[in-house]
Design a protein around this motif. Structure first.
Motif, PDB file in Angstrom:
ATOM      1  N   THR A 146      -4.216   2.719   1.779  1.00 26.69           N
ATOM      2  CA  THR A 146      -3.696   3.534   0.679  1.00 26.69           C
ATOM      3  C   THR A 146      -4.193   4.972   0.723  1.00 26.69           C
ATOM      4  OG1 THR A 146      -3.535   1.554  -0.714  1.00 26.69           O
ATOM      5  CG2 THR A 146      -3.449   3.691  -1.817  1.00 26.69           C
ATOM      6  N   ASN A 162      -6.613  -3.961   3.181  1.00 24.99           N
ATOM      7  CA  ASN A 162      -5.665  -3.240   4.029  1.00 24.99           C
ATOM      8  C   ASN A 162      -6.235  -1.934   4.590  1.00 24.99           C
ATOM      9  OD1 ASN A 162      -3.232  -4.925   3.888  1.00 24.99           O
ATOM     10  ND2 ASN A 162      -3.269  -4.442   1.717  1.00 24.99           N
ATOM     11  N   PRO A 187       0.798  -1.223   0.000  1.00 27.12           N
ATOM     12  CA  PRO A 187       0.000   0.000   0.000  1.00 27.12           C
ATOM     13  C   PRO A 187       0.835   1.280   0.000  1.00 27.12           C
ATOM     14  CG  PRO A 187      -0.959  -1.595   1.500  1.00 27.12           C
ATOM     15  CD  PRO A 187       0.347  -2.170   1.040  1.00 27.12           C
ATOM     16  N   GLN A 216     -11.010   0.431   0.784  1.00 29.38           N
ATOM     17  CA  GLN A 216     -10.167  -0.755   0.829  1.00 29.38           C
ATOM     18  C   GLN A 216     -10.456  -1.595  -0.404  1.00 29.38           C
ATOM     19  OE1 GLN A 216     -12.499  -1.834   4.427  1.00 29.38           O
ATOM     20  NE2 GLN A 216     -12.147  -3.935   3.762  1.00 29.38           N
TER      21      GLN A 216
END
Length: 250
Positions: free
Chosen positions: A127, A124, A94, A118
């Protein structure tokens, strides 16, 4: 106002995935691929802003293999104006993805970046936050409502205790939650038009982003088979089984 929307190529949410033989990753061979569902919501919101006259241009960007052009064309069929592919066959963390998106946005100078909270493969949820931190931009995550008011935006966020409303100065980064909107389906005429929309290709090297492994996948395993439940006669029997068999209480 220009809106930048990152999209990710993932296995279709309705497809049952399987782990490959060496348990190193999910086997994607011959599986249907699609835009990450949260990214679809981000594209829809950007297109609605353009239809409302708030946004002038919607640019979609994807980081991945050449096959990711398919998802960019789909996003353009949904209403985006042009696409950018950062082509790489590497599996990126990410943080590296966030750095690449920052490099793209440094060139595009978008006033608003909308991305899914996500992806359904890695889950995750990192980002968007990393991109905002690297770029020094205001951020609002888990958006269920978004309004643009001149040089600022008002975002209603999904939080543990209900909802929270925040106002941010532009430029800003927003990540989308499920309740933000209902994505549309691409119509055949728009699919044909999307084939003629501009799609630029670049690389991480051209963007000046170095690939660095920030995490390592040890192994990937399929979920265990769920065992059948049992009936108990009393609370004491339930507690005994939870303590001695399931071992979930001390």
């Amino acid at each position: 106002m220009k809106v930048l929307v990152p999209v990710k190529r993932v296995v279709d949410a309705n497809v049952k995935v399987r782990v490959n033989a060496d348990e190193s990753a999910v086997d994607t061979a011959n599986l249907k691929m699609a835009i990450n569902p949260f990214c679809e919501i981000a594209v829809e919101e950007a297109v609605r802003l353009k239809e409302a006259g708030v946004a002038d241009e919607v640019v979609v960007v994807s980081i991945g293999s050449k096959n990711s052009q398919e998802q960019l064309r789909t996003a353009m069929a949904l209403g985006a104006d042009r696409g950018i592919l950062v082509e790489t066959d590497e599996s990126l963390s990410p943080l590296t993805i966030a750095k690449a998106l920052k490099a793209v946005n440094d060139k595009e100078q978008a006033q608003l970046v909308i991305l899914g909270k996500q992806s359904i493969d890695g889950d995750n949820n990192q980002t968007g936050q990393m991109l905002a931190a690297l770029a020094g931009l205001a951020q609002a995550t888990f958006a269920s409502k978004l309004e643009v008011n001149g040089d600022s935006i008002t975002v209603t966020r999904e939080v543990d205790l209900g909802s929270q409303t925040v106002t941010l100065p532009l430029p800003a980064v927003v990540t989308t939650d499920l309740r933000l909107n209902e994505p549309r389906y691409a119509k055949l005429p728009n699919i044909m038009k999307a084939k003629r929309k501009p799609l630029d290709t670049t690389t991480l090297d051209e963007l000046g982003v170095a690939i660095k492994q920030h995490q390592q996948v040890i192994s990937v395993k399929a979920p265990g088979q769920r065992q059948a439940g049992i009936m108990v006669e009393s609370v004491s029997e339930l507690v005994e089984k939870l303590r001695n068999e399931a071992k979930v209480i001390a």
